[in-house]
Design an enzyme around this catalytic site. Structure first.
Site, mmCIF file in Angstrom:
data_model
loop_
_atom_site.group_PDB
_atom_site.id
_atom_site.type_symbol
_atom_site.label_atom_id
_atom_site.label_comp_id
_atom_site.label_asym_id
_atom_site.label_seq_id
_atom_site.Cartn_x
_atom_site.Cartn_y
_atom_site.Cartn_z
ATOM 1 N N TYR A 124 0.946 -1.168 0.045
ATOM 2 C CA TYR A 124 0.127 0.219 -0.020
ATOM 3 C C TYR A 124 0.954 1.465 -0.062
ATOM 4 O O TYR A 124 0.227 2.478 -0.125
ATOM 5 C CB TYR A 124 -0.914 -0.073 1.106
ATOM 6 C CG TYR A 124 -2.047 -0.989 1.215
ATOM 7 C CD1 TYR A 124 -1.867 -2.314 0.914
ATOM 8 C CD2 TYR A 124 -3.434 -0.609 1.406
ATOM 9 C CE1 TYR A 124 -2.811 -3.242 0.612
ATOM 10 C CE2 TYR A 124 -4.434 -1.697 1.081
ATOM 11 C CZ TYR A 124 -4.237 -2.865 0.767
ATOM 12 O OH TYR A 124 -5.011 -3.854 0.680
ATOM 13 N N LYS A 171 3.393 -14.589 5.289
ATOM 14 C CA LYS A 171 3.736 -15.322 4.271
ATOM 15 C C LYS A 171 5.225 -15.684 4.229
ATOM 16 O O LYS A 171 5.834 -15.474 3.102
ATOM 17 C CB LYS A 171 3.167 -14.812 3.177
ATOM 18 C CG LYS A 171 2.953 -16.085 1.895
ATOM 19 C CD LYS A 171 1.987 -17.015 2.177
ATOM 20 C CE LYS A 171 2.054 -17.948 1.014
ATOM 21 N NZ LYS A 171 1.320 -18.925 1.057
ATOM 22 N N ASP A 205 -2.613 -17.926 4.592
ATOM 23 C CA ASP A 205 -3.868 -18.652 4.094
ATOM 24 C C ASP A 205 -4.178 -19.618 4.956
ATOM 25 O O ASP A 205 -5.461 -19.751 5.153
ATOM 26 C CB ASP A 205 -3.190 -19.574 2.746
ATOM 27 C CG ASP A 205 -1.725 -20.059 2.887
ATOM 28 O OD1 ASP A 205 -1.041 -19.727 3.777
ATOM 29 O OD2 ASP A 205 -1.170 -20.589 1.860
ATOM 30 N N ASP A 229 -5.791 -5.860 5.781
ATOM 31 C CA ASP A 229 -6.986 -5.455 4.842
ATOM 32 C C ASP A 229 -7.887 -6.601 4.661
ATOM 33 O O ASP A 229 -9.128 -6.408 5.074
ATOM 34 C CB ASP A 229 -6.500 -4.769 3.526
ATOM 35 C CG ASP A 229 -7.631 -3.990 2.968
ATOM 36 O OD1 ASP A 229 -8.734 -3.919 3.645
ATOM 37 O OD2 ASP A 229 -7.342 -3.458 1.996
#
Ligand code: NAD
Length: 340
Positions: A124, A171, A205, A229
């Protein structure tokens, strides 16, 4: 004493919701010196910008703002007022609690999550460019400073609010450097709280799957911007959606409390929008100001009125107007039985 607070009603359904929240806050008996700061579509017409400088100046002065949603004008050259506010005031922590409310249909009854999202960097940061005609590149920025800062915020929140565990979401198995640095920073901060607050980490995930299967296992989650988000909307969905999702953007000396939803222009001025998310954002503001008992009272009143089901807003299946609902919550806050 009275608290000076910047009030930004916003546009669309914002002004009605702001009135509702002010009504409920007045019922707490705490005094507020509201500093009205107008931002949004009307200011775009009158000042050529939806976010006049005076709004930022007011928040810098008071340190605290309660804000309704603001429409992002469509077209070249307009940045979102919300994004501009967060960047200009370095509101680095986005806080979004997601707690089940009895009376709102959802798959679970016992969700009680707090999502802490890093608000300033990651993908972002907006650094992207074309590489030739047929490829685009976005740059993911993760720094030790911002990662440690957000993780410390999550742990401090956990300590202050009697929470038991912080889960860092990442991740790092794939993005070994960027997400690896986020995780390493979180581990370093977690070590300072060992014995007081539990720490664990999850790959994003897997986290999403676990949240839809067994959300009751989780408590405070801390995430970089993009995962934060997405996962915070997932968490809002677990407890009934946007109409009831409060939020806060918090920096070193300033904090802006606002609902997660937008300005819903189609409902503007009709007294039909659900003010729950802004009222619960106001309760977060009370906690931030140190008025914890009043914050709890407002939250309990919202739960009571929704659970009782006599003054339900339309998006929750009832026919109470924005004002009716706010009046019922305010009466409950003031300790008067709703409906006599
Ligand atoms: P939205 O949240 O305004 O609306 C999504 C859906 O939810 C619509 O059906 C809407 O009617 C409904 N809804 C939202 N809040 C509600 C409430 N309190 N009570 C009842 N129903 C409600 O999202 P959108 O349509 O994508 O955005 C509209 C405008 O709001 C856009 O200009 C967007 O940029 C802006 N926006 C602002 C903020 C903010 O100020 N923080 C956040 C999101 C979107």
């Amino acid at each position: 004493m009275s608290y000076a607070v910047t009030l930004i009603p916003g546009d669309g359904i914002g002004p009605e919701l702001a009135d509702a929240a002010v009504t409920v806050l007045a019922a707490t008996g705490i005094e507020f010196d509201w500093q009205l700061a107008e931002a949004g579509e009307a200011q775009l017409a009158s000042h050529g910008t939806p976010l006049p400088d005076s709004v930022l100046q007011s928040i810098r002065r008071t340190g605290v703002a309660l804000k309704g949603p603001i429409t992002t004008p469509v077209g070249e050259g307009f940045r979102s007022v919300n994004v501009t506010l967060r960047q200009a005031l370095d509101l680095y922590a986005n806080l979004r609690p997601a707690r089940s409310i009895e009376g709102i249909p959802s798959r679970y009854r016992d969700v009680d999550l707090v999502i802490v999202r890093e608000n300033t960097e990651d993908l972002y940061a907006g650094i992207e460019h074309m590489v030739g005609a047929d490829a685009a590149e976005s740059i993911k920025i993760i720094t030790r400073r911002a990662s440690e800062r957000i993780c410390r915020f999550a742990f401090e929140y956990a300590v202050r609010n009697g929470r038991r565990k912080v889960t860092a979401v990442h991740k790092a198995n794939i993005m070994k450097l960027s997400d690896g640095l986020f995780l390493e920073s979180c581990r370093a901060v977690a070590a300072e709280y060992e014995g007081r607050i539990e720490f664990e980490d999850r790959i994003v995930d897997n986290m999403c799957m676990q949240l839809v299967q067994k959300p009751e296992l989780y408590d405070v989650l801390v995430l970089p911007n993009l995962y934060g988000d997405i996962v915070s909307d997932l968490a809002a969905g677990l407890v009934g959606g946007l109409g009831v999702a409060p939020g806060a953007n918090i920096g070193e000396g300033t904090a802006v409390f606002e609902p997660v939803h937008g300005s819903a222009p189609k409902y503007a001025g009709q007294d039909v929008a659900n003010p729950t998310a802004l009222i619960l954002s106001a309760a977060l503001m009370l906690r931030h100001l140190g008025e914890t008992a009043a914050g709890e009272r407002v939250e309990a009143a919202v739960r009571h009125v929704i659970g009782e089901g006599r003054h339900l807003p339309r998006d929750l299946g009832g026919n109470a107007g924005t004002r009716d609902f706010a009046a019922a919550v305010a009466e409950r806050v003031a300790g008067v039985a709703v409906g006599g």
